[in-house]
Design a protein around this motif. Structure first.
Motif, mmCIF file in Angstrom:
data_model
loop_
_atom_site.group_PDB
_atom_site.id
_atom_site.type_symbol
_atom_site.label_atom_id
_atom_site.label_comp_id
_atom_site.label_asym_id
_atom_site.label_seq_id
_atom_site.Cartn_x
_atom_site.Cartn_y
_atom_site.Cartn_z
ATOM 1 N N ILE A 75 -2.643 -0.541 6.853
ATOM 2 C CA ILE A 75 -2.354 1.265 5.805
ATOM 3 C C ILE A 75 -1.152 1.349 5.154
ATOM 4 C CG2 ILE A 75 -2.849 3.682 6.101
ATOM 5 C CD1 ILE A 75 -3.333 2.664 9.116
ATOM 6 N N ASP A 113 4.056 -0.331 5.319
ATOM 7 C CA ASP A 113 2.771 0.109 5.461
ATOM 8 C C ASP A 113 2.457 0.232 7.097
ATOM 9 O OD1 ASP A 113 2.434 -0.310 2.940
ATOM 10 O OD2 ASP A 113 1.541 -2.639 3.494
ATOM 11 N N VAL A 141 -6.762 1.670 2.531
ATOM 12 C CA VAL A 141 -6.447 0.795 4.193
ATOM 13 C C VAL A 141 -7.567 -1.182 4.006
ATOM 14 C CG1 VAL A 141 -7.352 0.704 6.053
ATOM 15 C CG2 VAL A 141 -6.839 2.335 5.268
#
Length: 219
Positions: free
Chosen positions: A95, A130, A75
């Motif tokens: 993420i 993401d 992350v």
């Protein structure tokens, strides 16, 4: 049969005291962990997420029998914080869904399997974008160490508001990077159907619990 001689009462008392005295210097020499849950240690500024120590775990119920776990790692993101005005804090994280892992190689592969013959993927697909979370407001808790972080979660091409219940975990100086570091834990609940991840409903639950742990280093 042989019997050991009975230990004198005075020795029974003295021996534990002697052992405790011998151990005392060793205890005194034990190093302290660098981070402490002490909000006076928080230094104002902009921080960057320590990707190697920042994770989002997810939990989903399977068939009503038990829960299954998975994990997103690496992350990245930033945090701006001023301990004198925590409500003005801002956080933005990314993420990498493509790096999702589970305890089952087959399930991990299925999560990243492309859709068949032009159909949508069952879960995230082969090249998922993401996920991102960008705060819109921070509501500090009365205890001074917790907050509700409201923000927009973008996952699987869909953006929805999500509230994260965050708790301050610790602050201090990272002994390796020598950077001022902050750590937080957080929880949130989302419905995967809101993000067009509908495979297996209702046998695999719609509700997904997120457990978040992020370390931020001051740059």
């Amino acid at each position: 049969m042989q019997f050991l001689p009975k230990m004198p009462r005075a020795l029974k008392v003295a021996l534990p005291l002697a052992l405790a005295a011998a151990a005392a210097p060793m205890v005194a020499q034990m190093p302290e962990v660098p981070g402490k849950a002490d909000k006076t240690r928080v230094v104002a500024g902009t921080y960057t997420a320590d990707a190697s120590h920042s994770l989002v775990a997810w939990t989903v119920n399977h068939f009503g029998f038990n829960d299954y776990f998975g994990l997103f790692g690496d992350v990245t993101g930033t945090l701006s914080i001023d301990p004198a005005n925590p409500a003005a804090s801002k956080v933005s994280v990314k993420i990498p869904v493509s790096k999702v892992i589970t305890a089952s190689p087959g399930l991990t592969a299925h999560l990243l399997k492309p859709g068949a013959e032009g159909k949508p993927a069952d879960f995230f697909g082969a090249t998922p974008a993401d996920a991102t979370f960008v705060s819109t407001s921070v509501v500090p808790g009365a205890d001074g160490t917790s907050a509700t972080i409201n923000g927009d979660l973008t996952l699987n091409g869909v953006t929805k508001p999500v509230a994260v219940a965050a708790t301050f975990a610790g602050a201090g100086t990272n002994p390796f990077s020598k950077a001022a570091t902050l750590g937080f834990h957080g929880t949130a609940m989302i419905k995967r159907s809101d993000f067009n991840v509908k495979m297996g409903l209702p046998f695999v639950a719609d509700e997904v619990k997120l457990n978040i742990t992020v370390a931020f280093e001051k740059k």
